[in-house]
Design an enzyme around this catalytic site. Structure first.
Site, PDB file in Angstrom:
ATOM      1  N   GLY A  56     -25.520  -0.862 -25.150  1.00  0.00           N
ATOM      2  CA  GLY A  56     -26.916  -0.767 -24.707  1.00  0.00           C
ATOM      3  C   GLY A  56     -27.064   0.093 -23.471  1.00  0.00           C
ATOM      4  O   GLY A  56     -26.091   0.613 -22.936  1.00  0.00           O
ATOM      5  N   VAL A  80     -22.088 -12.383 -24.298  1.00  0.00           N
ATOM      6  CA  VAL A  80     -22.506 -13.558 -25.072  1.00  0.00           C
ATOM      7  C   VAL A  80     -21.312 -14.244 -25.744  1.00  0.00           C
ATOM      8  O   VAL A  80     -21.374 -15.429 -26.076  1.00  0.00           O
ATOM      9  CB  VAL A  80     -23.553 -13.128 -26.148  1.00  0.00           C
ATOM     10  CG1 VAL A  80     -23.995 -14.285 -26.994  1.00  0.00           C
ATOM     11  CG2 VAL A  80     -24.740 -12.460 -25.500  1.00  0.00           C
ATOM     12  N   ASN A  88     -21.872 -19.823 -29.381  1.00  0.00           N
ATOM     13  CA  ASN A  88     -22.402 -20.109 -28.037  1.00  0.00           C
ATOM     14  C   ASN A  88     -23.927 -20.220 -28.047  1.00  0.00           C
ATOM     15  O   ASN A  88     -24.515 -21.100 -27.415  1.00  0.00           O
ATOM     16  CB  ASN A  88     -21.998 -18.988 -27.060  1.00  0.00           C
ATOM     17  CG  ASN A  88     -20.525 -19.052 -26.721  1.00  0.00           C
ATOM     18  OD1 ASN A  88     -19.895 -20.099 -26.850  1.00  0.00           O
ATOM     19  ND2 ASN A  88     -19.958 -17.930 -26.298  1.00  0.00           N
ATOM     20  N   ALA A 106     -30.034 -12.143 -35.807  1.00  0.00           N
ATOM     21  CA  ALA A 106     -30.217 -10.830 -36.443  1.00  0.00           C
ATOM     22  C   ALA A 106     -29.076 -10.575 -37.410  1.00  0.00           C
ATOM     23  O   ALA A 106     -27.982 -10.188 -37.015  1.00  0.00           O
ATOM     24  CB  ALA A 106     -30.255  -9.740 -35.379  1.00  0.00           C
ATOM     25  N   TYR A 114     -17.859  -5.836 -39.193  1.00  0.00           N
ATOM     26  CA  TYR A 114     -19.298  -6.035 -38.973  1.00  0.00           C
ATOM     27  C   TYR A 114     -19.886  -6.935 -40.063  1.00  0.00           C
ATOM     28  O   TYR A 114     -20.509  -7.958 -39.782  1.00  0.00           O
ATOM     29  CB  TYR A 114     -19.990  -4.672 -38.986  1.00  0.00           C
ATOM     30  CG  TYR A 114     -21.476  -4.704 -38.707  1.00  0.00           C
ATOM     31  CD1 TYR A 114     -21.966  -5.060 -37.449  1.00  0.00           C
ATOM     32  CD2 TYR A 114     -22.399  -4.339 -39.698  1.00  0.00           C
ATOM     33  CE1 TYR A 114     -23.337  -5.063 -37.191  1.00  0.00           C
ATOM     34  CE2 TYR A 114     -23.761  -4.334 -39.442  1.00  0.00           C
ATOM     35  CZ  TYR A 114     -24.228  -4.688 -38.189  1.00  0.00           C
ATOM     36  OH  TYR A 114     -25.588  -4.688 -37.941  1.00  0.00           O
ATOM     37  N   ARG A 167     -25.746   7.001 -36.716  1.00  0.00           N
ATOM     38  CA  ARG A 167     -26.632   6.719 -37.839  1.00  0.00           C
ATOM     39  C   ARG A 167     -27.314   8.023 -38.256  1.00  0.00           C
ATOM     40  O   ARG A 167     -27.503   8.932 -37.449  1.00  0.00           O
ATOM     41  CB  ARG A 167     -27.640   5.631 -37.470  1.00  0.00           C
ATOM     42  CG  ARG A 167     -26.935   4.283 -37.342  1.00  0.00           C
ATOM     43  CD  ARG A 167     -27.865   3.140 -37.045  1.00  0.00           C
ATOM     44  NE  ARG A 167     -27.833   2.765 -35.654  1.00  0.00           N
ATOM     45  CZ  ARG A 167     -28.253   1.584 -35.196  1.00  0.00           C
ATOM     46  NH1 ARG A 167     -28.720   0.674 -36.014  1.00  0.00           N
ATOM     47  NH2 ARG A 167     -28.211   1.312 -33.912  1.00  0.00           N
TER      48      ARG A 167
END
Ligand SMILES: NC(=O)c1ccc[n+]([C@@H]2O[C@H](COP(=O)([O-])OP(=O)(O)OC[C@H]3O[C@@H](n4cnc5c(N)ncnc54)[C@H](O)[C@@H]3O)[C@@H](O)[C@H]2O)c1
Length: 323
Positions: free
Chosen positions: A39, A60, A102, A117, A148, A189
């Site tokens: 990000g 996370v 978590n 998501a 993934y 992408r």
């Protein structure tokens, strides 16, 4: 509507940042969390001055603590493009497994509703077309994309387990290819790749013969679908995406027309396990949520192109920055 406290993981990413904007726009309090592995803080820097926005720089997948109450949790942290998750497969596996565990624990503790998501990648290289939610998929667990796809499948399974065992309020969105401002030019992408190449005056790289299909959903449509699903009382997976299907070759032609580039498309070998076709069946979203995409690809592409053109020149020249 009452003011809610909403935790958004992956908040500095493409989709997470648009979700922050949505909930802030509705007057809610947003607790944003991100470890910035893929990000970029610039995606949410406009929110830092607001009183109803706070940011936690946190992984996370490790122990997480958020003080105060939470009404909703949206778990969007995860590398999402093949280029990212091929580079960091272990972090990718961890964030959707340990990270989701978590998040579910936190949701249980706070009595919050949680939306995770998931992705059309849970269908792998699909044999059923278009993909309905009851199709179980065709995934290669040991192929390069396995880190993934299988992590997301585990995420769905543990989310269902928390719903069934603990009665947690859970929502699962299966997101199909989405595009819009704040994608990274270098995320691999097809859309940012084509636009980046057009802006740099390079040929557009098509993998395979270009006959494989994708369907692209504009980000504002996706965010609206997610919001409606969160507010619904439906706990099984729901596809959110745009069913307008297009071949990569046709899509390349659209980008050439949009950008006015004089370059051509060149073909390169198809990567392993690249899905040949992708198109969501959105009957469930229409019936349950009254949701359908409304932004035409022509309009969404123009806004996205204008965004990429507005970026400083150096982001184009130095592909590693890529924003
Ligand atoms: N963009 C799409 O078309 C699409 C399609 C299907 C599913 N999704 C899912 O939506 C979510 C967001 O995707 P995106 O396109 O915005 O990707 P992105 O890479 O732009 O955003 C992901 C964000 O998660 C953060 N992150 C990753 N691991 C983390 C961790 N361990 N702890 C905290 N933060 C972490 C990254 O730093 C980044 O800001 C992902 O879960 C992805 O799987 C996206």
């Amino acid at each position: 509507m009452n003011k809610k406290r909403v935790l958004i993981t992956g908040a500095a990413g493409f989709l997470g940042s648009h979700l922050c904007d949505k909930f802030i726009g509705l007057g809610h309090h947003v607790v944003a969390m991100d470890n910035l592995i893929t990000g970029d803080l610039r995606n949410i820097e406009h929110l830092f001055k607001l009183e109803n926005f706070e940011f936690y720089h946190q992984d996370v997948s490790k122990y997480i603590h958020v003080p105060g109450e939470l009404d909703y949790i949206l778990h969007f942290a995860s590398p999402a493009s093949p280029i990212d998750y091929l580079k960091i497969p272990i972090q990718t596996l961890k964030v959707s497994s340990l990270g989701t565990h978590n998040i579910l624990g936190l949701a249980k503790n706070k009595k919050a509703r949680v939306l995770v998501a998931s992705t059309s990648e849970v269908y792998g290289d699909p044999i059923v077309h278009p993909q309905t939610e009851d199709y179980w998929g065709n995934v290669n667990p040991v192929g390069p994309r396995g880190c993934y796809d299988e992590a997301k499948r585990f995420m769905e399974a543990i989310t269902m387990a928390y719903h069934n065992v603990h009665g947690l309020e859970t929502r699962i969105v299966r997101i199909f290819n989405t595009y819009g401002p704040r994608m990274r030019l270098n995320d691999g992408r097809v859309l940012p790749a084509f636009i980046g190449q057009a802006l740099r005056g390079e040929d557009l790289t098509v993998f395979g013969d270009g006959s494989q299909t994708r369907s692209f959903c504009y980000v504002s449509d996706l965010v609206e679908g997610i919001y409606r699903l969160l507010r619904s009382d439906y706990h099984l997976p729901v596809n959110i995406g745009n069913p307008a299907e297009i071949t990569i070759k046709e899509f390349g032609d659209e980008i050439i027309k949009l950008t006015g580039t004089k370059q051509k498309m060149i073909l390169k070998p198809l990567p392993t396990d690249d899905p040949k076709q992708r198109k969501p069946d959105i009957t469930k979203a229409i019936e349950l949520l009254g949701w359908e995409p409304i932004v035409k690809r022509e309009d969404g592409l123009k806004v996205t192109y204008d965004y990429f053109r507005s970026l400083p020149d150096w982001t184009l020249k130095h592909k590693e920055f890529g924003r």
